[in-house]
Design an enzyme around this catalytic site. Structure first.
Site, PDB file in Angstrom:
ATOM      1  N   THR A  93      -0.313  -1.735  13.197  1.00 30.71           N
ATOM      2  CA  THR A  93       0.537  -0.883  13.721  1.00 30.71           C
ATOM      3  C   THR A  93       0.862  -0.688  14.917  1.00 30.71           C
ATOM      4  O   THR A  93      -0.124  -0.423  15.708  1.00 30.71           O
ATOM      5  CB  THR A  93       0.072   0.739  12.929  1.00 30.71           C
ATOM      6  N   LYS A 168       6.978   2.242   8.874  1.00 35.67           N
ATOM      7  CA  LYS A 168       5.497   2.816   8.836  1.00 35.67           C
ATOM      8  C   LYS A 168       5.661   4.111   9.781  1.00 35.67           C
ATOM      9  O   LYS A 168       4.814   5.241   9.213  1.00 35.67           O
ATOM     10  CB  LYS A 168       4.887   1.569   9.722  1.00 35.67           C
ATOM     11  N   LYS A 243      -2.714   8.104  16.342  1.00 36.39           N
ATOM     12  CA  LYS A 243      -1.931   6.972  16.899  1.00 36.39           C
ATOM     13  C   LYS A 243      -0.796   6.950  16.359  1.00 36.39           C
ATOM     14  O   LYS A 243       0.364   6.651  17.209  1.00 36.39           O
ATOM     15  CB  LYS A 243      -2.911   5.868  16.318  1.00 36.39           C
TER      16      LYS A 243
HETATM   17  P1  NAD Z   1     -10.500  -2.605  14.031  1.00 41.12           P
HETATM   18  O1  NAD Z   1     -10.788  -1.969  15.479  1.00 41.12           O
HETATM   19  O2  NAD Z   1     -11.339  -2.240  13.000  1.00 41.12           O
HETATM   20  O3  NAD Z   1     -10.067  -4.159  14.167  1.00 41.12           O
HETATM   21  C1  NAD Z   1      -9.534  -4.635  15.239  1.00 41.12           C
HETATM   22  C2  NAD Z   1      -9.961  -5.981  15.580  1.00 41.12           C
HETATM   23  O4  NAD Z   1      -9.288  -6.607  16.376  1.00 41.12           O
HETATM   24  C3  NAD Z   1     -11.376  -5.826  16.052  1.00 41.12           C
HETATM   25  O5  NAD Z   1     -12.433  -6.754  15.123  1.00 41.12           O
HETATM   26  C4  NAD Z   1     -11.176  -6.485  17.302  1.00 41.12           C
HETATM   27  O6  NAD Z   1     -12.475  -7.197  17.844  1.00 41.12           O
HETATM   28  C5  NAD Z   1     -10.288  -7.545  17.266  1.00 41.12           C
HETATM   29  N1  NAD Z   1      -9.693  -7.928  18.544  1.00 41.12           N
HETATM   30  C6  NAD Z   1      -9.191  -6.982  19.489  1.00 41.12           C
HETATM   31  N2  NAD Z   1      -8.623  -7.651  20.425  1.00 41.12           N
HETATM   32  C7  NAD Z   1      -8.709  -8.902  20.157  1.00 41.12           C
HETATM   33  C8  NAD Z   1      -8.061 -10.570  20.747  1.00 41.12           C
HETATM   34  N3  NAD Z   1      -7.461 -10.324  21.802  1.00 41.12           N
HETATM   35  N4  NAD Z   1      -8.295 -11.298  19.856  1.00 41.12           N
HETATM   36  C9  NAD Z   1      -9.112 -11.488  18.827  1.00 41.12           C
HETATM   37  N5  NAD Z   1      -9.458 -10.280  18.234  1.00 41.12           N
HETATM   38  C10 NAD Z   1      -9.214  -8.914  18.767  1.00 41.12           C
HETATM   39  O7  NAD Z   1      -8.979  -1.933  13.690  1.00 41.12           O
HETATM   40  P2  NAD Z   1      -8.534  -1.937  12.110  1.00 41.12           P
HETATM   41  O8  NAD Z   1      -9.019  -0.430  11.338  1.00 41.12           O
HETATM   42  O9  NAD Z   1      -8.910  -3.065  11.428  1.00 41.12           O
HETATM   43  O10 NAD Z   1      -6.930  -1.718  12.275  1.00 41.12           O
HETATM   44  C11 NAD Z   1      -6.152  -2.687  12.756  1.00 41.12           C
HETATM   45  C12 NAD Z   1      -4.523  -2.391  12.796  1.00 41.12           C
HETATM   46  O11 NAD Z   1      -4.272  -1.863  11.532  1.00 41.12           O
HETATM   47  C13 NAD Z   1      -4.458  -1.306  13.592  1.00 41.12           C
HETATM   48  O12 NAD Z   1      -3.091  -1.327  14.268  1.00 41.12           O
HETATM   49  C14 NAD Z   1      -4.490  -0.093  12.820  1.00 41.12           C
HETATM   50  O13 NAD Z   1      -3.590   1.276  13.496  1.00 41.12           O
HETATM   51  C15 NAD Z   1      -4.029  -0.557  11.419  1.00 41.12           C
HETATM   52  N6  NAD Z   1      -4.467   0.155  10.244  1.00 41.12           N
HETATM   53  C16 NAD Z   1      -5.651   0.635  10.176  1.00 41.12           C
HETATM   54  C17 NAD Z   1      -5.795   1.323   8.771  1.00 41.12           C
HETATM   55  C18 NAD Z   1      -7.045   1.713   8.408  1.00 41.12           C
HETATM   56  O14 NAD Z   1      -7.087   2.567   7.751  1.00 41.12           O
HETATM   57  N7  NAD Z   1      -8.214   1.144   9.511  1.00 41.12           N
HETATM   58  C19 NAD Z   1      -4.854   1.770   7.943  1.00 41.12           C
HETATM   59  C20 NAD Z   1      -3.228   1.198   8.201  1.00 41.12           C
HETATM   60  C21 NAD Z   1      -3.076   0.386   9.430  1.00 41.12           C
END
Ligand code: NAD
Length: 295
Positions: A93, A168, A243
């Site tokens: 997102t 979204k 966010k």
């Molecule tokens: P998270 O923080 O658990 O995972 C993000 C991952 O990205 C981490 O493991 C981190 O190490 C990795 N990362 C960051 N920079 C990186 C790079 N340069 N190279 C490789 N890996 C890298 O976050 P999440 O909960 O998995 O959410 C991911 C996305 O999905 C976000 O944008 C969030 O807003 C969206 N989202 C989350 C949810 C939810 O319920 N968690 C729901 C809908 C949307």
């Protein structure tokens, strides 16, 4: 089955990549965090040494990262290393502007691209029941669809570049506002001596009906599966709602849209987060609403 590179194996990306493995794809995965790489390996993915190494020879690349700056940084690294005509999907997102910049970058290298943020949370990611909101051209969407179908159950083509991100943040702005409205109604009912169940029975079958009431009811009792029955454990954490509402406000400012309720909702969730509740489910905002009465 395709060779798919998956970058960003966190709470969402980890289970999504695992579902692609389960569907029979060859998944080459990368994350900065060792624990996430370890879990992806246990789930059957091949672990690459870097993001660039992961995308070499991949037909499809998926990124699932925290915010726009991470997506642009990773896409700037990996897009030039991709095979021409391959597809890159971003399911994070992020702000609409960064999404459009990412599409433009892909276009410069002859790479197909789709922004495809999700709703459905970590439960949907595990169960492969996510909704994908997609932006990009028809050709890219038709290549993306069969891959997304392995991770979700509803795939919607919303329009051109950035349209998925736009859908979204508009949806989540409705959700953030409506949860506060439902919370305020329950708090007023409490003051008036009306039971939670009575308000629920009336409003859930009347014009007050909405998802925040009937699926995610912010008081315990009427909807046994809502986080209110589990001490407001997420679910969808307040920090993530904040966010999305902040992205909506940035987009409203940039586009000149007036969203006074969206703006106020963003301030209310901000106050709740600042008070230490970022990890609490966003329906816990009713506790903040109760606190506002000072009694
Ligand atoms: P998270 O923080 O658990 O995972 C993000 C991952 O990205 C981490 O493991 C981190 O190490 C990795 N990362 C960051 N920079 C990186 C790079 N340069 N190279 C490789 N890996 C890298 O976050 P999440 O909960 O998995 O959410 C991911 C996305 O999905 C976000 O944008 C969030 O807003 C969206 N989202 C989350 C949810 C939810 O319920 N968690 C729901 C809908 C949307």
């Amino acid at each position: 089955m395709a060779i798919i590179a998956f970058i960003g194996l966190g709470n969402m990306g980890g289970p999504m990549a695992a579902n692609l493995v389960k569907a029979g794809h060859q998944v080459v995965a990368y994350d900065l965090a060792e624990a996430s790489r370890h879990q992806a390996k246990a789930d059957g993915a091949t672990i690459a040494e870097s993001a660039v190494a992961a995308v070499k020879g991949a037909e499809v690349v998926v990124t699932m990262l925290p915010a726009g700056k991470h997506v642009l940084s990773v896409w700037n690294e990996v897009v030039p290393a991709m095979t021409g005509g391959a597809l890159i999907i971003d399911s994070s997102t992020i702000d609409v502007d960064s999404a459009r910049q990412a599409h433009a970058l892909a276009g410069q290298y002859g790479v197909l691209s789709i922004d495809a943020p999700v709703s459905g949370g970590t439960g949907g990611a595990k169960a492969a029941t996510l909704t994908f909101m997609c932006g990009g051209d028809e050709r890219a969407f038709s290549v993306a669809r069969p891959v997304l179908e392995k991770m979700g159950k509803k795939i919607v083509h919303c329009g051109g570049a950035g349209a998925g991100q736009a859908a979204k943040i508009c949806n989540n702005m409705i959700l953030g506002i409506s949860m506060i409205a439902v919370g305020e109604a329950f708090v007023l009912a409490e003051k008036l001596g009306l039971s939670h169940q009575a308000l629920f029975d009336v409003a859930s079958t009347s014009s007050g009906q909405c998802w925040s009431l009937t699926t995610y009811c912010p008081v315990p009792g009427p909807v046994p599966t809502s986080p209110a029955n589990n001490d407001y454990k997420p679910g969808f954490a307040t920090a993530l709602m904040l966010k999305d509402l902040t992205l909506a406000q940035d987009a409203a400012t940039a586009s000149g849209a007036a969203t006074p309720l969206g703006q106020h909702a963003q301030q209310i969730y901000q106050a709740f987060e600042t008070a230490g509740n970022g990890g609490v489910d966003f329906s816990g905002i009713i506790k903040h609403v109760r606190g506002l009465t000072g009694k």
